[in-house]
Motif scaffolding. Sequence first.
Motif, PDB file in Angstrom:
ATOM      1  N   ARG A  22     103.286  65.515  58.028  1.00 19.88           N
ATOM      2  CA  ARG A  22     102.362  64.386  58.179  1.00 19.88           C
ATOM      3  C   ARG A  22     101.041  64.611  57.475  1.00 19.88           C
ATOM      4  NH1 ARG A  22      97.872  63.279  59.558  1.00 19.88           N
ATOM      5  NH2 ARG A  22      97.615  65.480  60.029  1.00 19.88           N
ATOM      6  N   ARG A  23     100.617  63.639  56.715  1.00 18.17           N
ATOM      7  CA  ARG A  23      99.288  63.622  56.100  1.00 18.17           C
ATOM      8  C   ARG A  23      98.692  62.236  56.289  1.00 18.17           C
ATOM      9  NH1 ARG A  23      98.029  67.943  52.692  1.00 18.17           N
ATOM     10  NH2 ARG A  23      95.941  67.177  53.157  1.00 18.17           N
ATOM     11  N   SER A  24      97.385  62.146  56.221  1.00 15.53           N
ATOM     12  CA  SER A  24      96.749  60.827  56.266  1.00 15.53           C
ATOM     13  C   SER A  24      97.044  60.099  54.957  1.00 15.53           C
ATOM     14  CB  SER A  24      95.240  60.982  56.435  1.00 15.53           C
ATOM     15  OG  SER A  24      94.954  61.458  57.724  1.00 15.53           O
ATOM     16  N   ARG A  73      96.266  56.980  52.518  1.00 11.79           N
ATOM     17  CA  ARG A  73      95.193  56.008  52.239  1.00 11.79           C
ATOM     18  C   ARG A  73      95.506  55.115  51.055  1.00 11.79           C
ATOM     19  NH1 ARG A  73      92.587  60.865  53.681  1.00 11.79           N
ATOM     20  NH2 ARG A  73      91.566  60.717  55.726  1.00 11.79           N
ATOM     21  N   LYS A 106      96.856  71.496  53.860  1.00 10.24           N
ATOM     22  CA  LYS A 106      95.961  71.007  54.920  1.00 10.24           C
ATOM     23  C   LYS A 106      94.823  72.013  55.110  1.00 10.24           C
ATOM     24  CE  LYS A 106      99.479  68.618  57.618  1.00 10.24           C
ATOM     25  NZ  LYS A 106      99.865  68.128  58.937  1.00 10.24           N
ATOM     26  N   GLU A 114      91.305  53.086  68.770  1.00 12.38           N
ATOM     27  CA  GLU A 114      91.515  53.468  67.368  1.00 12.38           C
ATOM     28  C   GLU A 114      92.255  52.338  66.661  1.00 12.38           C
ATOM     29  OE1 GLU A 114      91.058  56.611  65.432  1.00 12.38           O
ATOM     30  OE2 GLU A 114      89.654  56.930  67.065  1.00 12.38           O
ATOM     31  N   PHE A 137      91.307  50.496  51.864  1.00 15.14           N
ATOM     32  CA  PHE A 137      92.743  50.808  51.947  1.00 15.14           C
ATOM     33  C   PHE A 137      93.373  50.252  53.224  1.00 15.14           C
ATOM     34  CE2 PHE A 137      93.378  54.034  55.181  1.00 15.14           C
ATOM     35  CZ  PHE A 137      92.122  54.601  55.352  1.00 15.14           C
ATOM     36  N   GLN A 164      86.477  50.171  54.660  1.00 16.78           N
ATOM     37  CA  GLN A 164      87.526  51.059  54.122  1.00 16.78           C
ATOM     38  C   GLN A 164      88.642  50.172  53.554  1.00 16.78           C
ATOM     39  OE1 GLN A 164      88.204  54.885  56.473  1.00 16.78           O
ATOM     40  NE2 GLN A 164      87.385  53.587  58.075  1.00 16.78           N
ATOM     41  N   CYS A 223      97.476  56.298  58.878  1.00 14.49           N
ATOM     42  CA  CYS A 223      96.156  56.929  58.897  1.00 14.49           C
ATOM     43  C   CYS A 223      95.414  56.488  60.151  1.00 14.49           C
ATOM     44  CB  CYS A 223      95.339  56.578  57.648  1.00 14.49           C
ATOM     45  SG  CYS A 223      93.824  57.569  57.508  1.00 14.49           S
ATOM     46  N   TRP A 224      94.875  57.454  60.858  1.00 16.13           N
ATOM     47  CA  TRP A 224      93.977  57.162  61.982  1.00 16.13           C
ATOM     48  C   TRP A 224      92.734  56.496  61.420  1.00 16.13           C
ATOM     49  CZ3 TRP A 224      94.471  58.970  67.122  1.00 16.13           C
ATOM     50  CH2 TRP A 224      95.461  59.935  67.363  1.00 16.13           C
ATOM     51  N   ILE A 225      92.240  55.498  62.106  1.00 15.13           N
ATOM     52  CA  ILE A 225      90.958  54.901  61.719  1.00 15.13           C
ATOM     53  C   ILE A 225      90.058  54.886  62.949  1.00 15.13           C
ATOM     54  CG2 ILE A 225      89.778  52.868  60.767  1.00 15.13           C
ATOM     55  CD1 ILE A 225      91.722  54.101  58.765  1.00 15.13           C
ATOM     56  N   GLY A 226      89.064  55.764  62.910  1.00 12.53           N
ATOM     57  CA  GLY A 226      88.079  55.806  63.995  1.00 12.53           C
ATOM     58  C   GLY A 226      86.753  55.205  63.570  1.00 12.53           C
ATOM     59  N   ALA A 227      86.584  55.044  62.273  1.00 14.31           N
ATOM     60  CA  ALA A 227      85.337  54.461  61.755  1.00 14.31           C
ATOM     61  C   ALA A 227      85.494  52.940  61.696  1.00 14.31           C
ATOM     62  CB  ALA A 227      85.034  55.029  60.366  1.00 14.31           C
ATOM     63  N   ARG A 284      92.646  73.744  57.453  1.00 13.19           N
ATOM     64  CA  ARG A 284      92.578  74.010  58.891  1.00 13.19           C
ATOM     65  C   ARG A 284      91.938  75.368  59.160  1.00 13.19           C
ATOM     66  NH1 ARG A 284      93.841  69.388  58.515  1.00 13.19           N
ATOM     67  NH2 ARG A 284      95.463  68.284  59.672  1.00 13.19           N
TER      68      ARG A 284
HETATM   69  C1  LIG Z   1      90.417  60.350  65.619  1.00  9.83           C
HETATM   70  C2  LIG Z   1      90.533  60.291  64.117  1.00  9.83           C
HETATM   71  C3  LIG Z   1      89.806  59.342  63.420  1.00  9.83           C
HETATM   72  C4  LIG Z   1      89.927  59.248  62.017  1.00  9.83           C
HETATM   73  N1  LIG Z   1      89.286  58.234  61.351  1.00  9.83           N
HETATM   74  C5  LIG Z   1      89.489  58.095  60.016  1.00  9.83           C
HETATM   75  C6  LIG Z   1      88.929  56.998  59.319  1.00  9.83           C
HETATM   76  O1  LIG Z   1      88.225  56.138  59.855  1.00  9.83           O
HETATM   77  N2  LIG Z   1      89.199  56.895  57.988  1.00  9.83           N
HETATM   78  C7  LIG Z   1      89.982  57.795  57.328  1.00  9.83           C
HETATM   79  O2  LIG Z   1      90.195  57.626  56.127  1.00  9.83           O
HETATM   80  N3  LIG Z   1      90.529  58.850  57.963  1.00  9.83           N
HETATM   81  C8  LIG Z   1      90.319  59.018  59.288  1.00  9.83           C
HETATM   82  N4  LIG Z   1      90.907  60.053  59.962  1.00  9.83           N
HETATM   83  C9  LIG Z   1      91.774  60.998  59.232  1.00  9.83           C
HETATM   84  C10 LIG Z   1      91.163  62.401  59.072  1.00  9.83           C
HETATM   85  O3  LIG Z   1      90.150  62.344  58.097  1.00  9.83           O
HETATM   86  C11 LIG Z   1      92.288  63.369  58.675  1.00  9.83           C
HETATM   87  O4  LIG Z   1      93.216  63.452  59.724  1.00  9.83           O
HETATM   88  C12 LIG Z   1      91.779  64.777  58.366  1.00  9.83           C
HETATM   89  O5  LIG Z   1      90.951  64.768  57.237  1.00  9.83           O
HETATM   90  C13 LIG Z   1      92.935  65.756  58.107  1.00  9.83           C
HETATM   91  O6  LIG Z   1      93.767  65.304  57.047  1.00  9.83           O
HETATM   92  P1  LIG Z   1      95.324  65.037  57.279  1.00  9.83           P
HETATM   93  O7  LIG Z   1      95.433  63.916  58.296  1.00  9.83           O
HETATM   94  O8  LIG Z   1      95.879  64.628  55.920  1.00  9.83           O
HETATM   95  O9  LIG Z   1      95.975  66.294  57.792  1.00  9.83           O
HETATM   96  C14 LIG Z   1      90.765  60.182  61.331  1.00  9.83           C
HETATM   97  C15 LIG Z   1      91.490  61.132  62.068  1.00  9.83           C
HETATM   98  C16 LIG Z   1      91.391  61.177  63.439  1.00  9.83           C
HETATM   99  C17 LIG Z   1      92.229  62.181  64.193  1.00  9.83           C
END
Ligand SMILES: Cc1cc2nc3c(=O)[nH]c(=O)nc-3n(C[C@H](O)[C@H](O)[C@H](O)COP(=O)(O)O)c2cc1C
Length: 175
Positions: free
Chosen positions: A10-12, A14, A156, A141, A68, A66, A117-121, A158
Amino acid sequence: MGVFEVIKKRRSIRAYLEKEVEQDKLLKILEAAQAAPSANNCQEWRFVVVGDKEKRKQLSIAARGQAFVATAPIVIACCAQTDERKMTCGQVCYPIDVTIAIDHMILTATELGLGTCWIGAFYPEQVKEILDIPPHIKVVELLTLGYAQSVASNPKQRLPLNEIIFRDKWGKTCL
Ligand SMILES: Cc1cc2nc3c(=O)[nH]c(=O)nc-3n(C[C@H](O)[C@H](O)[C@H](O)COP(=O)(O)O)c2cc1C
């Protein structure tokens, strides 16, 4: 793939292809959320699955622009209908419970060849307005979902295990 392989893979994501997410895959992903554990089995999670193009565009603006976010064929607003109950440990249940459900969805999506992709922003009040979410509901989220245009190939970033894991007492490294 085994669970560990899925976790490592798994990777984020975008950047998404325009390809639709098949209904059976979407349903499986949502069932994975439903199967998640929750404190006292309260299941306070609620999900708004957004496929509408215009709404996705508005959500990307609410997500601090954002761009994407709008390109993902599905955006899931991960919410809680909650009385804000706490566990004995003092932690509020709903952010933890919703987060576990999100991770279930993400790992299932990865297994099915989909990206997330998680989006918290994001600004929750704007998201509520776009999706008609009532004021008392928490938007925890956003989650983008779709087929990846590309997947990051860099490793990754970490912290090493010996910085995050202690044995028997705080500060005593175990590895
Ligand atoms: C709670 C949470 C909120 C996040 N919010 C954003 C976001 O708003 N935009 C974004 O591009 N990535 C967001 N991410 C992704 C992280 O930047 C990403 O998980 C981290 O850099 C590690 O990369 P990976 O997911 O590829 O392993 C978020 C991740 C988490 C867990």
